[in-house]
Design a protein around this motif. Structure first.
Motif, short mmCIF file in Angstrom:
data_model
loop_
_atom_site.label_atom_id
_atom_site.label_comp_id
_atom_site.label_asym_id
_atom_site.label_seq_id
_atom_site.Cartn_x
_atom_site.Cartn_y
_atom_site.Cartn_z
N ALA A 1 0.83 -1.21 0.00
CA ALA A 1 0.00 0.00 0.00
C ALA A 1 0.87 1.25 0.00
O ALA A 1 0.60 2.22 -0.74
CB ALA A 1 -0.93 -0.01 1.22
N TYR A 2 1.91 1.26 0.80
CA TYR A 2 2.80 2.42 0.90
C TYR A 2 3.54 2.67 -0.40
O TYR A 2 3.58 3.79 -0.92
CB TYR A 2 3.78 2.18 2.05
CG TYR A 2 4.75 3.32 2.31
CD1 TYR A 2 4.37 4.65 2.13
CD2 TYR A 2 6.03 3.06 2.78
CE1 TYR A 2 5.25 5.68 2.39
CE2 TYR A 2 6.92 4.09 3.04
CZ TYR A 2 6.53 5.40 2.84
OH TYR A 2 7.41 6.42 3.10
N GLU A 3 4.13 1.62 -0.96
CA GLU A 3 4.88 1.78 -2.21
C GLU A 3 3.95 2.16 -3.36
O GLU A 3 4.34 2.90 -4.27
CB GLU A 3 5.63 0.49 -2.55
CG GLU A 3 6.74 0.14 -1.57
CD GLU A 3 7.81 1.22 -1.47
OE1 GLU A 3 8.09 1.87 -2.50
OE2 GLU A 3 8.36 1.41 -0.37
N SER A 4 2.71 1.69 -3.32
CA SER A 4 1.74 2.03 -4.37
C SER A 4 1.43 3.52 -4.36
O SER A 4 1.43 4.18 -5.41
CB SER A 4 0.45 1.24 -4.18
OG SER A 4 0.67 -0.14 -4.32
N TRP B 1 -7.42 -3.35 -4.80
CA TRP B 1 -7.78 -3.57 -3.40
C TRP B 1 -9.29 -3.79 -3.33
O TRP B 1 -10.04 -3.13 -4.05
CB TRP B 1 -7.39 -2.36 -2.56
CG TRP B 1 -5.90 -2.20 -2.43
CD1 TRP B 1 -5.09 -1.47 -3.25
CD2 TRP B 1 -5.06 -2.80 -1.45
NE1 TRP B 1 -3.78 -1.58 -2.84
CE2 TRP B 1 -3.74 -2.39 -1.73
CE3 TRP B 1 -5.29 -3.63 -0.36
CZ2 TRP B 1 -2.66 -2.79 -0.95
CZ3 TRP B 1 -4.22 -4.04 0.41
CH2 TRP B 1 -2.92 -3.61 0.13
N LEU B 2 -9.70 -4.70 -2.47
CA LEU B 2 -11.11 -5.03 -2.38
C LEU B 2 -11.96 -3.80 -2.08
O LEU B 2 -13.03 -3.61 -2.65
CB LEU B 2 -11.34 -6.09 -1.29
CG LEU B 2 -12.78 -6.53 -1.08
CD1 LEU B 2 -13.27 -7.33 -2.28
CD2 LEU B 2 -12.92 -7.35 0.20
N HIS B 3 -11.45 -2.94 -1.21
CA HIS B 3 -12.21 -1.75 -0.80
C HIS B 3 -11.22 -0.73 -0.27
O HIS B 3 -10.12 -1.07 0.20
CB HIS B 3 -13.23 -2.13 0.28
CG HIS B 3 -14.26 -1.07 0.54
ND1 HIS B 3 -14.04 -0.04 1.41
CD2 HIS B 3 -15.52 -0.90 0.05
CE1 HIS B 3 -15.12 0.74 1.46
NE2 HIS B 3 -16.02 0.23 0.64
N GLN B 4 -11.61 0.52 -0.31
CA GLN B 4 -10.73 1.58 0.18
C GLN B 4 -10.39 1.39 1.65
O GLN B 4 -9.27 1.66 2.08
CB GLN B 4 -11.40 2.94 -0.01
CG GLN B 4 -10.52 4.11 0.41
CD GLN B 4 -11.11 5.44 0.05
OE1 GLN B 4 -12.01 5.53 -0.76
NE2 GLN B 4 -10.60 6.50 0.66
N MET B 5 -11.34 0.91 2.46
CA MET B 5 -11.05 0.70 3.88
C MET B 5 -10.01 -0.39 4.10
O MET B 5 -9.23 -0.31 5.05
CB MET B 5 -12.35 0.38 4.63
CG MET B 5 -13.17 1.61 4.96
SD MET B 5 -14.43 1.32 6.21
CE MET B 5 -15.55 0.30 5.29
N ILE B 6 -10.00 -1.40 3.23
CA ILE B 6 -8.98 -2.45 3.33
C ILE B 6 -7.62 -1.85 3.03
O ILE B 6 -6.63 -2.10 3.74
CB ILE B 6 -9.30 -3.61 2.37
CG1 ILE B 6 -10.66 -4.23 2.68
CG2 ILE B 6 -8.19 -4.65 2.41
CD1 ILE B 6 -10.75 -4.88 4.03
N PHE B 7 -7.55 -1.05 1.97
CA PHE B 7 -6.31 -0.36 1.63
C PHE B 7 -5.85 0.53 2.80
O PHE B 7 -4.69 0.50 3.20
CB PHE B 7 -6.52 0.49 0.38
CG PHE B 7 -5.38 1.42 0.06
CD1 PHE B 7 -4.31 0.99 -0.69
CD2 PHE B 7 -5.41 2.74 0.50
CE1 PHE B 7 -3.26 1.85 -0.98
CE2 PHE B 7 -4.37 3.61 0.21
CZ PHE B 7 -3.29 3.16 -0.53
N ASP B 8 -6.77 1.31 3.35
CA ASP B 8 -6.42 2.22 4.44
C ASP B 8 -5.94 1.46 5.67
O ASP B 8 -5.03 1.92 6.38
CB ASP B 8 -7.63 3.09 4.81
CG ASP B 8 -7.91 4.18 3.79
OD1 ASP B 8 -6.97 4.58 3.08
OD2 ASP B 8 -9.07 4.63 3.69
#
Length: 753
Positions: free
Chosen positions: A465-468, A536-543
C-alpha cells in the motif's frame, strides 16, 4: 486534404492533455522550436507561449476540442487580455470544421477588437499535416490516432455497426453476479437495505430512492461515506436498466466505469470502450450511442483518481471534456463524502450537477437488520441493541459516538462480526476494521491451510500500500508492480526467518488473492495490448494496511524513513487522513501521542487534524489527556510544544482536557493552561472547541490569579471588549509589574487605547 479516418479520430478526442501534447509537437514542426507548454486548469487562456528573441515577437497558443470553437476562442482571448499577457499573435488550434468565410471574419474581428494577428488551424489543416508532412505524429500520439488502416472501413463506413444491446445487457447481469461473488466479504447481507439519497441542497432533506436519481438531472453527484453503499447503488441502477433492455423495454444503456483505473495512458473514452470490448463492439458503434445520448454512465470513485496534483488535474480535465463532448447522455459521479471537491464541476457553467448523499441508516433500520441477522437468537439481538444504546437520542445525535458507526451498512456488519465472536463491541473504528480483516483471513482458513499469519500479511500488504501510493497508484495496481513490491518484502522477511524457506512467492500471491484483500481485475486493453492489474477489495482495506505500515515506519524505522513518510503525508494530507486515523486507533494512547507530535513537528497539520478529529469521543479524550500529561509531566513543562499541538487540535476533547488539567494544576500551571486556551480562542474563534474555551475564559476573568485573569481577558476580547477592557484596566492599575508589562504589550500589539 486529410483522410476521413484522421478527421474522425481528431473529432472524437476527449483526452485534452493528449491533444495539448500533440499540438505542441505540431507547433515545433511549424517552426516554434522554443515553445513553452503551459496548460492545466489555471493557464489563463494560454496552452503554450513562444517568444522570438530575434524580433521580440510574442505568440500565444490556444487549443480546443470543443464544438463551440468561437465561444472557446473568445473566452481565451478575453483571459489573455484581462491578465495583460504580452501578445502579438495568437495561434488557435481546433478540431472543428470551419468555413473559409468564418475564418476570414474571425481573423478580422480579432484584429479589430484586440489588435492581435490570428492564425487558425482547423480540422482540415490538422488532418492534412498529419497525413502529409508530419505523419510521424500518428506514432507519437497513439492515444489520439488509435485506428489502424484495417479498422478504417469499420469505423468510417457509411453504415455504422449497430451495438448489440441485448448481449451487452446480459453481460452486465453476469458481471453483477461476479461482482457480488467477489465482494461477498463486504456485501454480506447488508445489500438487502433499500438505498436512499438526500439532496444536499434541500434544507428539508427529502429522501429519494436511488433508482430515481438519473431522472432528476443529466449529471448527478452521489456522495457517501466509505462503506455506505455507493458502488452497490450503481449496480442496483445497472441491473434495473439491464433487465429493461433484456425485456426489450425502452431504456438507457448502463455503463459503470471505475475511475481508479484511469491513467494518463488510458483516458475516459478508452475506459468506456473497454466496457464494450467483451461483447466485441466496435469503436464506431459505441461512439454512435454516445453521440445519440443513449447511455447512463456511472463514474465510480472520483476520489480514487491519482494522488499527485498534476495527474489529478489531468484526470479531471479529461473527465470534464468527456462529459462536455457527450453531453446528451446521463451521468452519475460518486465520491467519498469527505473527499468531495465541488471545484471540478465549475468549468462548464452549462452543466448543472445536483449533489446527493447516501443517507445513513436510522435507528429502526439498524434494529431491524440486527434482528434479522440474529433471527435464531433474539437475546443476542437485544443484547447488541442495548450495548449500542441505540435508542439513546442524546448519544445518537453525537457524530463522535460509537453508535454512529453503525449507521453505515458495512460498519454495522463489522460490528456484528465482533459481537458475534466476543459478545462485546469493538472499542473503536480501527479495532472494528481489524476484526473484519481477521474475519476475512479466518473465513479463508476454512477453505485451505494458511501459510502466513495475519501479522506477516500486515507487513506485506502494508508495504505494498505504501509503495503504491508513492508511485501514484491507489486502489488499482498494475500486476507486475504488485508482484515486484511483494517479492521485495517477501525476500526480506524470509531472510529474517519470519517466512518459512519452503514457502514460495507463488504460494503467497495465491493466498493473498484467496483472502480477497486483493482481487483480480479484468484486463484492460490499450493500443499496445492487454494491461493486467489487481485492485484492493475496498478503500477501507487499503487504508487499514496502509495504517499498519504507518505504525511500522513511525515506531521502528530509521529517522530517514520517518522523514520520508512525513514528507509524503505533508504533500497530500487528504489521502492519508483515514489511514492515520486507523493507525491512531490501533496503537496505545502513548504511541498515538508520539504520532501526533511527529505530525505537528513536521508540519503535517492537516494529517494530525484529520486523524484526531475522527477518533471516537472516548479515544479523543484519552489521547488528549495523554498528550497534555506528556508535556506537563512531573512539573516538566514544554509550553511551546503543547501550545503548538493545542493550536493544531482546537477540538472539544482537547480543549476540555486542557480545562480539566487547569483544575488539577497549581497556580503556575493554571497560568500556562489559561495562556494556551486563550491562544486557541483567538486563533480559532467561533470553532466548536473555541466556544468551549470562551465559556471557561468568561469564568476565569474573575479568577484570583492575576495571570489567569490577564489571559482570560485577552482571549475574551472579541466576545466582550467592555468586560475584557475593565479587567485589563484593573490589572494595569493594581497588577504586578510583570502583569502590567504584559497588558501594555498586548495593548500595543492589538492597537488598544
Amino acid at each position: 486534404m486529410g483522410s476521413k479516418q484522421t478527421k474522425y479520430q481528431l473529432q472524437t478526442i476527449t483526452d485534452y492533455f493528449g491533444f495539448e501534447s500533440f499540438c505542441n509537437d505540431l507547433m515545433i514542426r511549424l517552426g516554434f522550436n522554443e515553445i513553452n507548454p503551459l496548460g492545466g486548469f489555471k493557464d489563463k487562456g494560454r496552452d503554450a507561449i513562444h517568444f522570438c528573441k530575434k524580433d521580440s515577437y510574442n505568440t500565444i497558443f490556444s487549443y480546443s476540442v470543443r464544438k463551440d470553437w468561437q465561444e472557446k476562442l473568445f473566452e481565451d482571448l478575453d483571459k489573455i487580455k484581462n491578465h495583460n499577457h504580452n501578445c502579438d499573435q495568437v495561434y488557435f488550434v481546433t478540431t472543428s470544421e470551419i468555413s473559409a468565410n468564418d475564418i476570414d471574419k474571425t481573423i478580422l474581428d480579432v484584429l479589430q477588437i484586440y489588435g492581435w494577428t490570428l492564425e487558425i488551424i482547423h480540422l482540415e489543416r490538422l488532418a492534412t499535416y498529419v497525413d502529409g508532412p508530419y505523419s510521424e505524429l500518428k506514432n507519437l500520439h497513439k492515444n489520439i490516432f488509435f485506428l489502424t488502416s484495417e479498422q478504417n472501413i469499420d469505423a468510417l463506413g457509411e453504415i455504422t455497426p449497430e451495438l448489440n444491446v441485448l448481449d451487452y445487457a446480459k453481460l452486465m447481469i453476469e458481471r453483477h453476479n461476479e461482482w457480488q461473488e467477489k465482494y461477498t466479504p463486504l456485501l454480506a447481507k447488508f445489500r438487502e437495505f433499500e438505498i436512499f439519497a438526500v439532496d444536499k441542497s434541500e434544507q428539508k432533506n427529502k429522501r429519494v430512492p436511488v433508482l430515481e436519481i438519473p431522472q432528476l438531472s443529466s449529471l448527478v453527484i452521489l456522495l457517501g461515506e466509505s462503506g455506505a453503499g455507493k458502488t452497490t447503488a450503481l449496480w442496483k441502477l445497472t441491473v434495473d436498466l439491464s433487465n429493461k433492455l433484456i425485456r426489450k423495454e425502452e431504456s438507457l444503456i448502463p455503463v459503470i466505469v471505475s475511475l481508479r483505473n484511469w491513467s494518463e495512458d488510458f483516458s475516459v473514452r478508452q475506459l468506456i470502450q473497454n466496457e464494450f470490448n467483451y461483447t466485441n463492439e466496435s469503436f464506431a458503434s459505441v461512439e454512435a450511442k454516445l453521440n445519440n445520448g443513449n447511455m447512463l454512465i456511472s463514474f465510480d470513485g472520483i476520489n480514487e483518481l491519482p494522488t499527485k496534483y498534476d495527474s489529478k488535474d489531468y484526470a479531471r480535465r479529461d473527465l470534464e471534456n468527456f462529459i462536455h463532448k457527450y453531453r446528451n447522455n446521463k451521468y452519475i459521479i460518486t465520491c467519498r463524502t469527505p473527499d468531495y471537491d465541488p471545484i471540478f464541476q465549475s468549468y462548464y457553467p452549462d452543466i448543472t450537477a445536483p449533489c446527493f448523499e447516501i443517507q445513513r441508516l436510522d435507528q429502526d433500520s439498524i434494529a431491524d437488520y440486527i434482528k434479522k441477522y440474529f433471527k435464531d437468537d433474539a437475546n443476542a439481538a437485544e443484547n447488541l441493541i442495548q450495548q449500542l444504546d441505540l435508542y439513546n437520542n442524546d448519544i445518537w445525535e453525537k457524530e463522535t459516538s460509537f453508535v454512529n458507526l453503525a449507521r453505515i451498512p458495512l460498519h454495522l456488519y463489522m460490528i456484528i462480526l465482533k459481537f458475534r465472536k466476543s459478545g462485546e463491541l469493538p472499542s473503536n473504528k480501527a479495532k472494528m476494521l481489524r476484526t473484519f480483516v481477521f474475519h476475512m483471513v479466518e473465513r479463508d482458513k476454512s477453505k485451505q491451510a494458511a501459510q502466513l499469519n495475519i501479522e506477516i500479511k500486515e507487513q506485506i500488504l502494508g508495504k505494498l500500500a505504501y509503495e503504491s501510493i508513492k508511485a501514484d497508484y491507489y486502489l488499482s495496481i498494475p500486476k507486475n508492480f504488485a508482484h515486484k513490491q511483494i517479492k521485495v518484502i517477501f525476500q526480506f522477511l524470509r531472510n529474517r526467518g519470519e517466512i518459512d524457506m519452503n514457502i514460495t512467492f507463488d504460494n503467497i500471491w495465491r493466498e493473498l488473492l484467496s483472502n480477497n484483500f486483493l482481487v483480480k481485475h479484468r484486463d484492460y486493453h490499450d493500443n499496445y495490448g492487454p494491461l493486467s492489474s489487481v485492485q484492493w477489495l475496498h478503500q477501507m482495506i487499503f487504508d487499514y494496511f496502509l495504517a499498519c505500515e504507518i505504525i511500522n515506519v513511525l515506531l521502528f524505522d530509521s529517522e530517514k524513513e520517518k522523514r520520508d513518510l512525513l514528507d509524503i503525508m505533508r504533500s497530500n494530507p487528504y489521502k492519508w487522513g483515514q489511514a492515520c486515523q486507523i493507525a491512531l486507533g490501533l496503537v496505545t494512547y502513548q504511541q498515538a501521542s508520539i504520532f501526533i507530535e511527529m505530525f505537528v513537528d513536521n508540519f503535517c497539520y492537516k494529517t494530525a487534524q484529520n486523524a484526531f478529529k475522527d477518533q471516537n469521543e472516548d479515544d479523543a479524550y484519552n489521547l488528549s489527556k495523554t498528550i497534555i500529561e506528556k508535556f506537563t509531566f512531573d512539573n516538566f513543562w514544554d509550553e511551546d510544544s503543547l501550545s503548538k499541538i493545542s493550536l493544531t487540535l482546537p477540538y472539544i476533547p482537547f480543549v476540555s482536557s486542557l480545562i480539566e488539567s487547569f483544575k488539577r494544576g497549581d497556580e503556575n500551571d493554571r497560568v500556562k493552561f489559561a495562556s494556551i486556551v486563550s491562544k486557541i480562542v483567538i486563533k480559532h474563534y467561533k470553532s466548536e472547541g473555541a466556544k468551549i474555551g470562551e465559556e471557561i475564559l468568561q469564568s476565569w476573568i474573575h479568577n484570583k490569579n492575576e495571570g489567569v485573569r490577564f489571559y482570560a481577558a485577552k482571549g475574551y476580547w472579541e466576545r466582550d471588549k467592555g468586560l475584557s477592557a475593565m479587567v485589563l484596566k484593573k490589572l494595569l492599575k493594581n497588577g504586578s509589574s510583570e502583569i502590567q508589562q504584559k497588558v501594555l504589550e498586548f495593548m500595543e500589539e492589538w492597537g488598544i487605547n
